[in-house]
Motif scaffolding. Sequence first.
Motif, PDB file in Angstrom:
ATOM      1  N   LEU A  81     -22.726 -32.266   8.246  1.00 47.25           N
ATOM      2  CA  LEU A  81     -22.531 -32.631   9.322  1.00 47.25           C
ATOM      3  C   LEU A  81     -21.232 -34.239   9.540  1.00 47.25           C
ATOM      4  CD1 LEU A  81     -25.664 -32.346  10.715  1.00 47.25           C
ATOM      5  CD2 LEU A  81     -24.795 -30.801  11.208  1.00 47.25           C
ATOM      6  N   ALA A  82     -21.258 -34.263   8.813  1.00 48.29           N
ATOM      7  CA  ALA A  82     -20.603 -35.248   9.056  1.00 48.29           C
ATOM      8  C   ALA A  82     -19.393 -34.874   8.581  1.00 48.29           C
ATOM      9  CB  ALA A  82     -20.336 -36.895   8.182  1.00 48.29           C
ATOM     10  N   THR A  83     -18.829 -33.781   8.222  1.00 49.27           N
ATOM     11  CA  THR A  83     -17.289 -33.131   7.566  1.00 49.27           C
ATOM     12  C   THR A  83     -16.954 -32.819   8.655  1.00 49.27           C
ATOM     13  OG1 THR A  83     -18.349 -32.495   5.813  1.00 49.27           O
ATOM     14  CG2 THR A  83     -16.574 -31.086   6.276  1.00 49.27           C
ATOM     15  N   ALA A  84     -15.524 -33.397   8.504  1.00 48.35           N
ATOM     16  CA  ALA A  84     -14.782 -33.160  10.339  1.00 48.35           C
ATOM     17  C   ALA A  84     -14.527 -31.044  10.144  1.00 48.35           C
ATOM     18  CB  ALA A  84     -13.085 -33.432  10.337  1.00 48.35           C
ATOM     19  N   ASP A  85     -14.230 -30.480   9.877  1.00 49.99           N
ATOM     20  CA  ASP A  85     -14.290 -28.783   9.158  1.00 49.99           C
ATOM     21  C   ASP A  85     -15.642 -28.468   9.287  1.00 49.99           C
ATOM     22  OD1 ASP A  85     -13.799 -26.837   8.885  1.00 49.99           O
ATOM     23  OD2 ASP A  85     -11.910 -26.729   7.030  1.00 49.99           O
ATOM     24  N   PRO A  86     -16.895 -27.785   9.986  1.00 46.17           N
ATOM     25  CA  PRO A  86     -17.567 -27.726  10.212  1.00 46.17           C
ATOM     26  C   PRO A  86     -17.598 -26.762   8.791  1.00 46.17           C
ATOM     27  CG  PRO A  86     -16.566 -26.845  12.273  1.00 46.17           C
ATOM     28  CD  PRO A  86     -15.995 -28.363  11.148  1.00 46.17           C
ATOM     29  N   TRP A  87     -17.258 -25.716   8.746  1.00 40.23           N
ATOM     30  CA  TRP A  87     -17.281 -24.318   7.647  1.00 40.23           C
ATOM     31  C   TRP A  87     -17.179 -24.679   6.285  1.00 40.23           C
ATOM     32  CZ3 TRP A  87     -18.500 -20.056   6.257  1.00 40.23           C
ATOM     33  CH2 TRP A  87     -18.117 -19.297   4.944  1.00 40.23           C
ATOM     34  N   ARG A  88     -16.216 -25.653   6.095  1.00 43.57           N
ATOM     35  CA  ARG A  88     -16.076 -26.043   4.774  1.00 43.57           C
ATOM     36  C   ARG A  88     -17.701 -27.530   4.681  1.00 43.57           C
ATOM     37  NH1 ARG A  88     -15.213 -31.473   2.487  1.00 43.57           N
ATOM     38  NH2 ARG A  88     -13.869 -31.241   0.814  1.00 43.57           N
ATOM     39  N   GLY A  89     -17.922 -28.028   5.773  1.00 43.49           N
ATOM     40  CA  GLY A  89     -19.529 -28.620   5.571  1.00 43.49           C
ATOM     41  C   GLY A  89     -20.356 -27.629   5.578  1.00 43.49           C
ATOM     42  N   PHE A  90     -20.536 -26.584   5.696  1.00 40.36           N
ATOM     43  CA  PHE A  90     -21.663 -25.548   5.570  1.00 40.36           C
ATOM     44  C   PHE A  90     -21.431 -24.829   4.284  1.00 40.36           C
ATOM     45  CE2 PHE A  90     -22.765 -21.662   5.696  1.00 40.36           C
ATOM     46  CZ  PHE A  90     -24.068 -21.214   6.137  1.00 40.36           C
ATOM     47  N   ARG A  91     -19.874 -25.318   3.943  1.00 38.65           N
ATOM     48  CA  ARG A  91     -19.760 -24.483   2.056  1.00 38.65           C
ATOM     49  C   ARG A  91     -20.867 -24.824   1.549  1.00 38.65           C
ATOM     50  NH1 ARG A  91     -14.579 -24.328   3.051  1.00 38.65           N
ATOM     51  NH2 ARG A  91     -14.130 -24.816   0.792  1.00 38.65           N
ATOM     52  N   LEU A  92     -20.141 -26.466   1.649  1.00 30.91           N
ATOM     53  CA  LEU A  92     -20.323 -27.624   0.905  1.00 30.91           C
ATOM     54  C   LEU A  92     -22.288 -27.535   0.755  1.00 30.91           C
ATOM     55  CD1 LEU A  92     -18.285 -30.521   1.347  1.00 30.91           C
ATOM     56  CD2 LEU A  92     -18.143 -29.436  -0.847  1.00 30.91           C
ATOM     57  N   VAL A  93     -22.895 -27.597   1.945  1.00 29.93           N
ATOM     58  CA  VAL A  93     -24.560 -28.157   2.419  1.00 29.93           C
ATOM     59  C   VAL A  93     -25.144 -26.613   1.339  1.00 29.93           C
ATOM     60  CG1 VAL A  93     -26.630 -27.584   3.195  1.00 29.93           C
ATOM     61  CG2 VAL A  93     -24.428 -28.607   4.258  1.00 29.93           C
ATOM     62  N   VAL A  94     -24.685 -25.162   1.526  1.00 33.17           N
ATOM     63  CA  VAL A  94     -24.825 -24.117   0.710  1.00 33.17           C
ATOM     64  C   VAL A  94     -24.814 -24.820  -1.093  1.00 33.17           C
ATOM     65  CG1 VAL A  94     -24.513 -22.033   0.076  1.00 33.17           C
ATOM     66  CG2 VAL A  94     -24.505 -23.161   2.020  1.00 33.17           C
ATOM     67  N   GLU A  95     -23.391 -24.871  -1.288  1.00 32.76           N
ATOM     68  CA  GLU A  95     -23.641 -25.136  -2.575  1.00 32.76           C
ATOM     69  C   GLU A  95     -24.202 -26.313  -2.872  1.00 32.76           C
ATOM     70  OE1 GLU A  95     -19.331 -25.996  -2.825  1.00 32.76           O
ATOM     71  OE2 GLU A  95     -18.786 -24.134  -2.695  1.00 32.76           O
ATOM     72  N   ARG A  96     -24.184 -26.820  -2.971  1.00 34.25           N
ATOM     73  CA  ARG A  96     -25.429 -28.524  -3.287  1.00 34.25           C
ATOM     74  C   ARG A  96     -26.688 -28.095  -3.215  1.00 34.25           C
ATOM     75  NH1 ARG A  96     -23.464 -34.281  -1.116  1.00 34.25           N
ATOM     76  NH2 ARG A  96     -25.110 -34.634  -2.575  1.00 34.25           N
ATOM     77  N   LEU A  97     -27.211 -27.229  -2.061  1.00 34.35           N
ATOM     78  CA  LEU A  97     -29.148 -27.076  -2.027  1.00 34.35           C
ATOM     79  C   LEU A  97     -28.913 -26.496  -3.040  1.00 34.35           C
ATOM     80  CD1 LEU A  97     -29.623 -26.568   2.098  1.00 34.35           C
ATOM     81  CD2 LEU A  97     -30.001 -28.817   0.332  1.00 34.35           C
ATOM     82  N   MET A  98     -27.992 -25.077  -3.046  1.00 33.64           N
ATOM     83  CA  MET A  98     -28.731 -24.759  -4.331  1.00 33.64           C
ATOM     84  C   MET A  98     -28.538 -24.803  -5.577  1.00 33.64           C
ATOM     85  SD  MET A  98     -26.597 -20.598  -3.523  1.00 33.64           S
ATOM     86  CE  MET A  98     -27.477 -19.328  -2.160  1.00 33.64           C
ATOM     87  N   GLU A  99     -27.963 -26.147  -5.898  1.00 29.76           N
ATOM     88  CA  GLU A  99     -27.461 -26.584  -7.240  1.00 29.76           C
ATOM     89  C   GLU A  99     -29.185 -27.209  -7.456  1.00 29.76           C
ATOM     90  OE1 GLU A  99     -24.809 -29.762  -9.535  1.00 29.76           O
ATOM     91  OE2 GLU A  99     -23.740 -28.682  -8.260  1.00 29.76           O
ATOM     92  N   ALA A 100     -29.302 -27.862  -6.605  1.00 28.77           N
ATOM     93  CA  ALA A 100     -30.504 -28.974  -5.827  1.00 28.77           C
ATOM     94  C   ALA A 100     -31.442 -27.926  -6.793  1.00 28.77           C
ATOM     95  CB  ALA A 100     -30.807 -29.577  -4.843  1.00 28.77           C
ATOM     96  N   HIS A 101     -31.852 -27.078  -5.993  1.00 30.30           N
ATOM     97  CA  HIS A 101     -32.509 -25.825  -5.934  1.00 30.30           C
ATOM     98  C   HIS A 101     -32.955 -25.449  -7.376  1.00 30.30           C
ATOM     99  CE1 HIS A 101     -33.487 -25.222  -1.777  1.00 30.30           C
ATOM    100  NE2 HIS A 101     -33.564 -26.256  -2.122  1.00 30.30           N
ATOM    101  N   ALA A 102     -31.435 -25.352  -8.244  1.00 26.74           N
ATOM    102  CA  ALA A 102     -32.057 -24.479  -9.854  1.00 26.74           C
ATOM    103  C   ALA A 102     -32.191 -25.900 -10.430  1.00 26.74           C
ATOM    104  CB  ALA A 102     -30.430 -23.981  -9.578  1.00 26.74           C
ATOM    105  N   LEU A 103     -31.684 -27.253 -10.588  1.00 28.06           N
ATOM    106  CA  LEU A 103     -32.153 -27.912 -10.567  1.00 28.06           C
ATOM    107  C   LEU A 103     -33.892 -28.802 -11.145  1.00 28.06           C
ATOM    108  CD1 LEU A 103     -29.322 -30.609 -10.237  1.00 28.06           C
ATOM    109  CD2 LEU A 103     -29.470 -29.284 -12.457  1.00 28.06           C
ATOM    110  N   ASP A 104     -34.607 -28.095  -9.837  1.00 24.44           N
ATOM    111  CA  ASP A 104     -35.301 -28.637  -9.859  1.00 24.44           C
ATOM    112  C   ASP A 104     -36.538 -27.502  -9.398  1.00 24.44           C
ATOM    113  OD1 ASP A 104     -37.908 -29.359  -9.368  1.00 24.44           O
ATOM    114  OD2 ASP A 104     -37.438 -31.485  -8.940  1.00 24.44           O
ATOM    115  N   ARG A 105     -36.676 -26.085 -10.249  1.00 29.14           N
ATOM    116  CA  ARG A 105     -37.165 -25.093  -9.660  1.00 29.14           C
ATOM    117  C   ARG A 105     -38.736 -25.460  -8.266  1.00 29.14           C
ATOM    118  NH1 ARG A 105     -37.623 -21.025 -14.550  1.00 29.14           N
ATOM    119  NH2 ARG A 105     -38.182 -22.606 -15.357  1.00 29.14           N
TER     120      ARG A 105
END
Length: 208
Positions: A81-105
């Motif tokens: 949400l704090a990222t200036a470009d909302p699309w870039r912020g959305f991308r980062l959120v999806v990437e990092r949430l998926m990585e967090a889930h992959a690390l801890d099923r």
Amino acid sequence: MTAQVARKLRSDARDNRDRILDVAREAFAAEGLDVPIREIARRAQVGAATVYRRFPTKEALLAAAFAEQMALCITIVDEGLATADPWRGFRLVVERLMEAHALDRGFARALLSQYPRVFDLAEHRDRTLRGLVELMRRAKEAGGLRKDVVLEDVVLALMANEGIRAESRGTRVAASRRFAALMIQSFHAEPVPAPLPPAVRLPLPGNG
């Protein structure tokens, strides 16, 4: 009781609590959230009464086991949400949430299950989802996110990501990154093919 004995008892209690939580996380990740408290106690080499003294209910144990990961999810969305470009912020959120889930099923299962409706994770999960909805709104207004993408589409992607099966954490993360890249391209309002992260070899159904 001497101060030394009291310190020893407190130290033993902390060790027991940490061991119970470690065992619970491993069990939930490998076998799902229905592993009985008594089985967790057996693996942690403590009595069931010891577990219940610290965690009176299964929900309390789940909340404690995944509190750190839930806080991480909130942080990830807040940074998006704090990222200036909302699309870039959305991308980062999806990437990092998926990585967090992959690390801890186990955490992924807890987050996507019905349990969070009735215990302490509910408030944190709802805050995460509200932030994600707001980020999606901004990304749509900025022209990056497809207008017809809804929250359920992101949840579906997270559920699919939770299904990645690989023995090593590194392989799960690598597969998750490639899957995230595919999902992000499908979410883009004007998708432009871009190089994907490297593919990884995963066990096929029926082959272990």
